[in-house]
Structure formats: structure tokens, C-alpha cells
Design an enzyme around this catalytic site. Structure first.
Site, PDB file in Angstrom:
ATOM      1  N   HIS A  84     -33.137 -25.140  37.281  1.00 42.88           N
ATOM      2  CA  HIS A  84     -33.245 -25.026  38.736  1.00 42.88           C
ATOM      3  C   HIS A  84     -33.397 -26.419  39.346  1.00 42.88           C
ATOM      4  O   HIS A  84     -34.477 -26.991  39.369  1.00 42.88           O
ATOM      5  CB  HIS A  84     -34.448 -24.146  39.098  1.00 42.88           C
ATOM      6  CG  HIS A  84     -34.433 -23.645  40.518  1.00 42.88           C
ATOM      7  ND1 HIS A  84     -33.802 -24.312  41.538  1.00 42.88           N
ATOM      8  CD2 HIS A  84     -34.979 -22.543  41.076  1.00 42.88           C
ATOM      9  CE1 HIS A  84     -33.961 -23.637  42.668  1.00 42.88           C
ATOM     10  NE2 HIS A  84     -34.671 -22.561  42.409  1.00 42.88           N
TER      11      HIS A  84
ATOM     12  N   HIS B 220     -33.210 -26.396  46.142  1.00 46.55           N
ATOM     13  CA  HIS B 220     -34.165 -25.784  47.072  1.00 46.55           C
ATOM     14  C   HIS B 220     -35.512 -26.491  47.199  1.00 46.55           C
ATOM     15  O   HIS B 220     -36.533 -25.863  47.445  1.00 46.55           O
ATOM     16  CB  HIS B 220     -34.398 -24.314  46.701  1.00 46.55           C
ATOM     17  CG  HIS B 220     -33.171 -23.488  46.846  1.00 46.55           C
ATOM     18  ND1 HIS B 220     -33.091 -22.195  46.409  1.00 46.55           N
ATOM     19  CD2 HIS B 220     -31.952 -23.777  47.370  1.00 46.55           C
ATOM     20  CE1 HIS B 220     -31.886 -21.710  46.650  1.00 46.55           C
ATOM     21  NE2 HIS B 220     -31.182 -22.659  47.241  1.00 46.55           N
TER      22      HIS B 220
ATOM     23  N   TYR C 152     -37.457 -27.918  45.026  1.00 45.23           N
ATOM     24  CA  TYR C 152     -38.405 -27.924  43.921  1.00 45.23           C
ATOM     25  C   TYR C 152     -38.330 -29.272  43.202  1.00 45.23           C
ATOM     26  O   TYR C 152     -37.648 -30.193  43.636  1.00 45.23           O
ATOM     27  CB  TYR C 152     -38.150 -26.744  42.985  1.00 45.23           C
ATOM     28  CG  TYR C 152     -38.455 -25.425  43.644  1.00 45.23           C
ATOM     29  CD1 TYR C 152     -39.777 -25.027  43.846  1.00 45.23           C
ATOM     30  CD2 TYR C 152     -37.445 -24.581  44.098  1.00 45.23           C
ATOM     31  CE1 TYR C 152     -40.081 -23.818  44.467  1.00 45.23           C
ATOM     32  CE2 TYR C 152     -37.737 -23.381  44.724  1.00 45.23           C
ATOM     33  CZ  TYR C 152     -39.052 -23.002  44.903  1.00 45.23           C
ATOM     34  OH  TYR C 152     -39.345 -21.818  45.535  1.00 45.23           O
TER      35      TYR C 152
END
Length: 207
Positions: free
Chosen positions: A15, A18, A20
Site C-alpha cells: 500500500h 492515500h 499512509y
């Protein structure tokens, strides 16, 4: 060394989107480091590439994907040159042979907004050698169109799939969709907003 435990899954998606941790390294509006993880594009991408390298080493590149949102500004993690960032990252992913790149559309810059824009993922799609997945507010029609026109290999559906556990069947029949309830997102209730949306009646047929 990173230890990746598969627990029966087919692969790992890193990931890097977004706002993070990985995304915060990638974006020049939030990464103010002065060491070799900050400053230049190569330095800012170094951490993301090292994470991917570690995961690939453990399970193989054919079981690794990455999610990126170069155009987004989630949690104030924006970039002054998102196209350049996206292109650099897909080229680095090519070097490591990752299976797929899952990228968020430029029209999804913020969590609750979707708008028309002239920016496109097409340069990243053209540069990436693996499977290219797009996401970001797609309808059934939009999804079919972007694949037919060669803009992606696959389309990711998040909120729509959450509210419609039988989404493939609904798309196949062009059936009405349940509307998702944003107020239930990211709550601790294990049922409400997660597993309580209704399935199609077995008797439903397309018009």
C-alpha cells in the site's frame, strides 16, 4: 529483513497510496527529509522501492502488487509533479517485475470528492509492463469503457463492491445497485456497513 507471512493468500499488495507511510515518503509536499530518503525524486521513492524489494525477495515478484495514488492529496500528501512520480515508480516496478500496479485516478484527489480533470494515467499505463489496474469512482459503464479503450487491464471497485457483495452478478445483469452508507466506513462494528448489504433476489432477471 522483512518477513512476509502469506497465511493462505495468493499475494501481497504493497500500500503506497492515500497518505499512509509509503506515500508520505513519495510526495514532495510532505517529505521534508534531508537524508537519502528525501529531496530528489529518486530519494523520495527509495523507501517504497526498498519495501517492494524486500517483499519480492520473500515471496517472488509474481505474487507482489503495489497500489499508488500519485495525483491524490490524502492527508496533505500531495506532489508537485504527480505524473513524473507515477512514471518513475512504474519504471522501478518494471525493474523488479511486480505482477501488477493498482493506481488511483487523478479525479480522486481527495477522499470525498470526484471531479473531471484533464490529467490521465495513460502514460503510466503505457510504461508499465505488468497488469495495470485503475480505481476511482468507476461505474459499470466507465469500467467497461476504460478496459475496451486500453486504458487498463482491470478496474478496482471499492465502495461499490462493499455495498454490493454480488457486484459481478449485478454488473452481468445490469441490475440496480445498493447505495453505500459512508457513515459506516471505518467503524468497529463487524456487521453494520460491512456484511449487512442485501444480495439480489434469486428471481431477479435483467430487463
Amino acid at each position: 529483513m522483512t518477513l512476509v507471512v502469506m497465511l493462505g493468500f495468493d499475494g501481497v499488495e504493497v500500500h503506497g497510496a492515500h497518505g499512509y507511510l509509503i506515500d508520505q515518503f513519495l510526495k514532495d509536499k510532505v517529505n521534508d527529509r534531508s537524508d537519502h530518503y528525501g529531496g530528489s525524486l529518486e530519494n523520495r521513492c527509495r523507501f517504497a522501492v526498498e519495501v517492494v524489494e524486500a517483499v519480492v525477495k520473500e515471496i517472488g515478484s509474481d505474487r507482489v502488487g503495489i497500489r499508488l495514488s500519485p495525483f491524490a492529496d490524502y492527508m496533505e500528501s500531495g506532489d508537485s509533479n504527480p505524473e513524473g512520480l507515477g512514471l518513475y515508480m512504474v519504471q522501478e516496478m518494471n525493474k523488479h517485475g511486480v505482477l501488477y500496479c493498482h493506481m488511483v485516478e487523478p479525479r480522486m484527489k481527495l477522499l470525498e470528492e470526484m471531479f473531471e480533470c484533464n490529467e490521465s494515467l495513460r502514460p503510466m499505463r503505457n510504461a508499465f509492463k505488468g497488469t495495470f489496474i485503475v480505481a476511482g469512482g468507476y461505474s459499470r459503464e466507465d469500467g467497461n469503457k476504460v478496459v475496451e479503450e486500453g486504458g487498463a487491464d482491470l478496474v478496482g471497485y471499492g465502495r461499490t463492491f462493499l455495498a454490493n457483495p454480488d457486484l459481478p452478478r449485478r454488473f452481468e445483469l445490469n441490475a440496480p445497485l445498493n447505495t453505500y452508507d459512508r457513515s459506516t466506513f471505518y467503524t468497529s462494528d463487524p456487521v453494520v456497513g460491512y456484511t449487512d448489504y442485501p444480495f439480489l433476489e434469486n428471481t431477479y432477471t435483467s430487463a
